[in-house]
Design a protein around this motif. Structure first.
Motif, mmCIF file in Angstrom:
data_model
loop_
_atom_site.group_PDB
_atom_site.id
_atom_site.type_symbol
_atom_site.label_atom_id
_atom_site.label_comp_id
_atom_site.label_asym_id
_atom_site.label_seq_id
_atom_site.Cartn_x
_atom_site.Cartn_y
_atom_site.Cartn_z
ATOM 1 N N THR A 15 97.519 95.046 33.448
ATOM 2 C CA THR A 15 96.532 94.503 32.641
ATOM 3 C C THR A 15 95.508 93.939 33.800
ATOM 4 N N PRO A 16 94.500 94.424 33.292
ATOM 5 C CA PRO A 16 93.285 93.967 34.463
ATOM 6 C C PRO A 16 93.130 92.277 34.683
ATOM 7 N N ARG A 17 92.602 91.993 35.667
ATOM 8 C CA ARG A 17 92.605 90.689 36.107
ATOM 9 C C ARG A 17 91.581 90.041 35.102
ATOM 10 N N GLN A 18 91.717 88.638 35.056
ATOM 11 C CA GLN A 18 90.906 87.755 34.357
ATOM 12 C C GLN A 18 89.351 87.947 34.984
ATOM 13 N N ALA A 19 88.210 87.669 33.944
ATOM 14 C CA ALA A 19 86.968 87.896 34.442
ATOM 15 C C ALA A 19 86.655 86.657 35.378
ATOM 16 N N THR A 20 87.012 85.684 34.901
ATOM 17 C CA THR A 20 87.048 84.297 35.649
ATOM 18 C C THR A 20 88.236 83.759 36.001
ATOM 19 N N PRO A 21 88.582 83.639 37.321
ATOM 20 C CA PRO A 21 89.683 83.365 37.985
ATOM 21 C C PRO A 21 89.845 81.606 37.580
ATOM 22 N N ARG A 22 91.298 81.592 37.365
ATOM 23 C CA ARG A 22 91.776 80.180 37.125
ATOM 24 C C ARG A 22 91.461 79.439 38.813
ATOM 25 N N LEU A 23 91.341 78.211 38.631
ATOM 26 C CA LEU A 23 90.999 77.371 39.941
ATOM 27 C C LEU A 23 92.582 76.993 40.517
ATOM 28 N N ALA A 24 93.506 77.003 39.676
ATOM 29 C CA ALA A 24 94.709 76.786 40.421
ATOM 30 C C ALA A 24 95.933 77.597 39.329
ATOM 31 N N ILE A 25 96.466 78.504 40.115
ATOM 32 C CA ILE A 25 97.710 78.921 39.550
ATOM 33 C C ILE A 25 98.935 78.333 39.956
ATOM 34 N N PRO A 26 99.581 77.906 39.050
ATOM 35 C CA PRO A 26 100.865 76.762 39.599
ATOM 36 C C PRO A 26 101.786 77.633 40.408
ATOM 37 N N ALA A 27 102.299 77.032 41.480
ATOM 38 C CA ALA A 27 103.373 77.481 42.189
ATOM 39 C C ALA A 27 104.481 78.023 41.619
ATOM 40 N N GLY A 28 104.998 79.193 41.809
ATOM 41 C CA GLY A 28 106.181 79.746 41.216
ATOM 42 C C GLY A 28 105.673 80.840 39.783
ATOM 43 N N SER A 29 104.381 80.701 39.563
ATOM 44 C CA SER A 29 103.959 81.532 38.619
ATOM 45 C C SER A 29 104.275 83.032 38.774
ATOM 46 N N VAL A 30 104.664 83.541 37.859
ATOM 47 C CA VAL A 30 104.829 85.311 37.841
ATOM 48 C C VAL A 30 103.673 85.666 37.104
ATOM 49 N N ALA A 31 103.094 86.556 37.661
ATOM 50 C CA ALA A 31 101.815 87.253 37.096
ATOM 51 C C ALA A 31 101.598 88.656 37.491
ATOM 52 N N ILE A 32 100.629 89.265 36.684
ATOM 53 C CA ILE A 32 100.087 90.514 36.690
ATOM 54 C C ILE A 32 98.764 90.654 36.933
#
Lengths: 253, 370
Positions: A175-192
């Motif tokens: 899945t493509p990345r978000q157009a606007t990144p989040r300011l903080a992805i919480p530690a432990g996050s599993v992401a695509i």
């Protein structure tokens, strides 16, 4: 049938050595993401861990290359004559690396560790699971099943302390990345993010889609090896319930 | 137990952190080596304070801190000149200073460079994190509670070794024989920083090329009213140089690039003529180093500094020669960089020559305080 020596020479022949400035040497095994190429990278990293080349301060395995950082001042202080004969620090380190590669040939790489990472998928710990499902034309349950069925390889640790670059994501849930990144992805996050999946060791800004969270700490500064994962590891994600996640968080790890 | 504290932070300054030579050996786990930005100044300050050159020092940035000494202290300040003064009296840099209890070291405006290093005899006593006392701000680790200093912090100092003790005893005797607020050694260590490569330059006209064999440029005679300085930074070609368009290679070796305000301990963002690849390239991420000049898609180069990531995926156009990293670390936003290509053997020769000068300084001090 090739002899062991011929095979070692053939394997050494397609390796390129190049400088990274005046204090590092890059050993290049290829230009593509390829499990066989990566096994050779890990093989050399393991040999260097047991028999470091002189002056070595760091060794960084990557997808298709391995970089040896060295201290030219220490090299000249301890091996001055040999270094000068080799035309300088890079020449000397290259020679040592070439000898190590020749000697090692196709020496067996230690069996990869298989590491289990429990993940609580979806809901507030995986707020983007729905978007990934919608983009993939799948249900959330199907996305979880596909992500957790994958057999992933840690190609490299980089970007942040303990962050694994994982190969092996099914293209069905890319899945493509978000157009606007989040300011903080919480530690432990599993992401695509595009065709890759990863786990965030520290709260970091980022544009990847968060599908879940693991209670496992990937960055462990208090331990001698501060990263839970290492290049070469095989990773399996195991779905857990929110209740199980909370139990881990309470200290069951 | 009450710990013996020796320095109180009255004002923290803009960004003052505890730094040493960093934590090498953990890059394969994604842990940056970090450490002092200008390791030459950091090591010099230690040597001048009678320390092992690896001891933890304070790295002050642009606007330095105010530090009150709770006991007599032998210290040295090296690197950028941020106008240090002790109880209002200018304190000379690059030499041992002996400061009695009750005095305060403060800094004024930056006059040359932007990072000053304060070493105290014995070194600052903070717990080691992953084998180093360096502050890693992004990870909240090391140094003083993993962060920059704040007003009210109290810093402990480790016991000095024999050399530091002898120097302190010697200077203490001299100070008590005088009426001064502090004692500065009558000699100083000069010439180790390549300040001659940092010149005040006027205007924005392009500066003549620095490709090999073309000689230096108009810079040598340049002068002007601009507060910004221009540094000639020597580099080695990087692995992706051939991927860049000819115009871009002409630009990186022919034009000045400005240090952007977003520059920090992690990386220096430069602005100038956008650098372009001949054609798009798919590159695999791999290790980077202190001084790697990488070019993201917007064409504006980033030079990776002490707190860099350990790996990167952008094309690299050049790699700063180790000998010039200390000078680069002294550039502040608004200053400009002109890159000059040198050969690997030249880079190594220059680095070894610099190291011999530092060794001479070390030996000279040992001799003086035998």
């Amino acid at each position: 049938m090739m002899t062991e020596r011929e095979s070692a020479e053939r394997s050494a022949a397609d390796i390129r050595l190049e400088p990274l400035g005046d204090s590092a040497a890059v050993v290049r095994f290829g230009e593509t993401i390829d499990p066989l190429v990566h096994r050779r990278v890990i093989g050399l990293a393991e040999r260097l861990a047991h028999s470091p080349v002189p002056g070595m301060t760091d060794v960084v395995p990557a997808f298709a290359s391995l970089t040896v950082h060295y201290d030219p001042i220490a090299l000249h202080a301890r091996h001055g004559t040999a270094v000068r004969e080799a035309g300088g620090s890079f020449g000397y380190v290259s020679r040592c690396l070439a000898e190590l590669i020749q000697a090692g040939g196709h020496a067996a790489v230690a069996q990869a560790r298989i590491v289990d990472i429990p993940v609580c998928y979806g809901a507030e710990l995986g707020p983007d699971l729905g978007e990934v499902a919608a983009h993939s034309a799948l249900t959330e349950e199907e996305v979880i099943a596909i992500h957790a069925a994958g057999d992933y390889t840690v190609y490299m640790i980089g970007f942040a302390p303990g962050f694994p670059y994982l190969g092996g994501l099914s293209p069905r849930i890319a899945t493509p990345r978000q157009a606007t990144p989040r300011l903080a992805i919480p530690a432990g996050s599993v992401a695509i993010g595009g065709g890759q999946t990863g786990v965030y060791p520290l709260a970091t800004p980022g544009g990847w889609r968060i599908i879940g969270r693991t209670p496992i700490r990937l960055f462990r500064p208090e331990e001698p090896i501060p990263s839970f994962l290492r290049a070469g590891d095989r990773v399996r994600f195991r779905p857990i319930t929110r209740k199980e996640y909370d139990r881990y968080e309470e200290g069951a790890t | 137990m009450i710990m013996s504290m020796s320095i109180e932070v009255i004002r923290p300054g803009l960004l003052t952190t505890v730094q040493d030579l960093g934590r090498p050996g953990l890059q394969r786990f994604g842990v940056t080596p970090g450490g002092a930005m200008d390791t030459l100044a950091m090591r010099m300050a230690n040597v001048l304070a009678g320390n092992n050159e690896r001891e933890a020092v304070l790295e002050a940035t642009m606007a330095g801190p105010s530090l009150a000494f709770e006991r007599d202290t032998l210290l040295a300040i090296a690197g950028g000149d941020l106008s240090p003064a002790i109880d209002g009296e200018p304190a000379p840099m690059n030499r041992p200073l002996y400061v009695p209890a009750g005095r305060t070291l403060a800094f004024g405006r930056p006059r040359r460079g932007c990072r000053a290093y304060v070493a105290v005899s014995g070194g600052f006593d903070v717990p080691e994190a992953m084998g180093s006392r360096s502050t890693y701000l992004r990870g909240g680790l090391g140094g003083y509670e993993g962060r920059a200093l704040q007003a009210g912090d109290r810093l402990a100092i480790r016991a000095p070794d024999d050399l530091g003790s002898r120097m302190a005893a010697h200077m203490s005797r001299e100070l008590s024989a005088s009426e001064r607020p502090f004692l500065a050694a009558t000699w100083s260590a000069v010439g180790l920083h390549p300040w001659e490569r940092l010149v005040r330059a006027a205007g924005a006209e392009p500066i003549a090329a620095g490709r090999p064999g073309q000689g230096r440029s108009a810079l040598a005679g340049a002068s002007g009213s601009s507060h910004a300085a221009t540094a000639i930074i020597r580099v080695l070609p990087a692995t992706h140089e051939a991927l860049f368009a000819d115009e871009s290679l002409n630009a990186i070796y022919g034009e000045a690039f400005a240090v952007a305000p977003q520059s920090d301990r992690m990386g220096y963002r430069l602005t100038g003529t956008p650098l372009r690849l001949r054609q798009p390239a798919e590159l695999l991420s791999e290790a980077v180093a202190f001084g790697t000049v990488q070019v993201p898609p917007d064409g504006q180069p980033i030079v990776l500094m002490a707190d860099r990531q350990t790996t990167g995926g952008y094309p690299r156009i050049a790699q700063v020669a180790s000998v010039d990293l200390p000078l680069l670390a002294q550039l502040k936003p608004g200053d400009r960089v002109v890159f000059e290509a040198i050969t690997a053997s030249e880079a190594e020769r220059l680095l070894l020559a610099r190291e011999r000068e530092l060794a001479r300084l070390r030996a000279g001090i040992r001799l003086k305080f035998r």
